[in-house]
Design a protein around this motif. Sequence first.
Motif, PDB file in Angstrom:
ATOM      1  N   LEU A  30       0.822  -1.204   0.000  1.00  0.00           N
ATOM      2  CA  LEU A  30       0.000   0.000   0.000  1.00  0.00           C
ATOM      3  C   LEU A  30       0.862   1.263   0.000  1.00  0.00           C
ATOM      4  O   LEU A  30       0.532   2.247  -0.662  1.00  0.00           O
ATOM      5  CB  LEU A  30      -0.956  -0.011   1.192  1.00  0.00           C
ATOM      6  N   ASP A  31       1.980   1.233   0.710  1.00  0.00           N
ATOM      7  CA  ASP A  31       2.885   2.382   0.715  1.00  0.00           C
ATOM      8  C   ASP A  31       3.504   2.611  -0.657  1.00  0.00           C
ATOM      9  O   ASP A  31       3.564   3.741  -1.149  1.00  0.00           O
ATOM     10  CB  ASP A  31       3.992   2.201   1.756  1.00  0.00           C
ATOM     11  N   LEU A  33       2.296   1.565  -3.526  1.00  0.00           N
ATOM     12  CA  LEU A  33       1.213   1.960  -4.419  1.00  0.00           C
ATOM     13  C   LEU A  33       0.943   3.457  -4.292  1.00  0.00           C
ATOM     14  O   LEU A  33       0.767   4.156  -5.291  1.00  0.00           O
ATOM     15  CB  LEU A  33      -0.050   1.160  -4.102  1.00  0.00           C
ATOM     16  N   GLY A  34       0.946   3.958  -3.068  1.00  0.00           N
ATOM     17  CA  GLY A  34       0.744   5.390  -2.855  1.00  0.00           C
ATOM     18  C   GLY A  34       1.820   6.222  -3.521  1.00  0.00           C
ATOM     19  O   GLY A  34       1.546   7.262  -4.120  1.00  0.00           O
ATOM     20  N   PRO A  99      -6.592  -2.834  -5.479  1.00  0.00           N
ATOM     21  CA  PRO A  99      -7.032  -1.439  -5.435  1.00  0.00           C
ATOM     22  C   PRO A  99      -6.501  -0.564  -6.568  1.00  0.00           C
ATOM     23  O   PRO A  99      -6.789   0.616  -6.619  1.00  0.00           O
ATOM     24  CB  PRO A  99      -6.493  -0.949  -4.087  1.00  0.00           C
ATOM     25  N   SER A 100      -5.729  -1.150  -7.475  1.00  0.00           N
ATOM     26  CA  SER A 100      -5.094  -0.325  -8.504  1.00  0.00           C
ATOM     27  C   SER A 100      -5.011  -1.040  -9.839  1.00  0.00           C
ATOM     28  O   SER A 100      -4.683  -2.224  -9.899  1.00  0.00           O
ATOM     29  CB  SER A 100      -3.674   0.031  -8.046  1.00  0.00           C
ATOM     30  N   LEU A 107      -4.339  -7.755  -2.933  1.00  0.00           N
ATOM     31  CA  LEU A 107      -4.108  -7.436  -1.537  1.00  0.00           C
ATOM     32  C   LEU A 107      -5.086  -8.246  -0.695  1.00  0.00           C
ATOM     33  O   LEU A 107      -6.266  -8.322  -1.030  1.00  0.00           O
ATOM     34  CB  LEU A 107      -4.349  -5.935  -1.343  1.00  0.00           C
ATOM     35  N   ALA A 140      -1.613   2.141   6.748  1.00  0.00           N
ATOM     36  CA  ALA A 140      -1.434   2.108   5.289  1.00  0.00           C
ATOM     37  C   ALA A 140      -2.792   2.010   4.588  1.00  0.00           C
ATOM     38  O   ALA A 140      -3.020   2.680   3.575  1.00  0.00           O
ATOM     39  CB  ALA A 140      -0.533   0.943   4.894  1.00  0.00           C
ATOM     40  N   LEU A 141      -3.707   1.193   5.127  1.00  0.00           N
ATOM     41  CA  LEU A 141      -5.050   1.088   4.558  1.00  0.00           C
ATOM     42  C   LEU A 141      -5.769   2.438   4.643  1.00  0.00           C
ATOM     43  O   LEU A 141      -6.380   2.889   3.675  1.00  0.00           O
ATOM     44  CB  LEU A 141      -5.871   0.013   5.276  1.00  0.00           C
ATOM     45  N   MET A 144      -4.517   4.811   2.025  1.00  0.00           N
ATOM     46  CA  MET A 144      -5.006   4.441   0.694  1.00  0.00           C
ATOM     47  C   MET A 144      -6.471   4.837   0.522  1.00  0.00           C
ATOM     48  O   MET A 144      -6.854   5.417  -0.499  1.00  0.00           O
ATOM     49  CB  MET A 144      -4.839   2.928   0.469  1.00  0.00           C
ATOM     50  N   HIS A 148      -7.918   7.621  -2.222  1.00  0.00           N
ATOM     51  CA  HIS A 148      -8.963   7.317  -3.210  1.00  0.00           C
ATOM     52  C   HIS A 148     -10.220   8.163  -2.966  1.00  0.00           C
ATOM     53  O   HIS A 148     -10.878   8.589  -3.920  1.00  0.00           O
ATOM     54  CB  HIS A 148      -9.307   5.830  -3.195  1.00  0.00           C
TER      55      HIS A 148
END
Length: 161
Positions: A30-31, A33-34, A99-100, A107, A140-141, A144, A148
């Motif tokens: 998640l990190d 991805l951000g 998520p992406s 995930l 992290a969640l 995210m 979004h």
Amino acid sequence: MNDGVHFQSRLPLAWQTESKQSPFEAARFLDVLGAIEHVGDDTPDPRDAKLDLQLVWLARLLTPALPPSVEARIGIEHAVWFQAQPLPSGARGWVGFSPSDTLPFLLSLPAQIIACEPSGSGGHRVAARWIIEDQMLREALERMVFRHHREQIRRKREAGL
């Protein structure tokens, strides 16, 4: 059940009976991805671009097939989605979702089913609450979901202009 902060999307999602990664791995994903999805004025360093491309390729190797995409609402406390099969209330497992589109990795987050109701479309509306005990993964969640959520608000404002 309304998280307040959430986003709605059509994304690959499936209920899982076992975890596909550790909380540390999920939080780091998640990190990363951000960082990859960060939209800014700065041009990425060519080395970062190469690393991003390698991460995309690795994600595709680790997740060669994603579950079908469904309408879902992902919040900081809950997830709600539609699926054909009912799930028993109280069941514990993992919500697997990607998520992406940029980094297609499944995930897996721990959750408990809190409601499953028949929907008008012949399927079921499933609601689950996150049972994330790892603080790094929880944060992290939340980052995210906030990212979004803000992006959806921005798009709605732009569409209304």
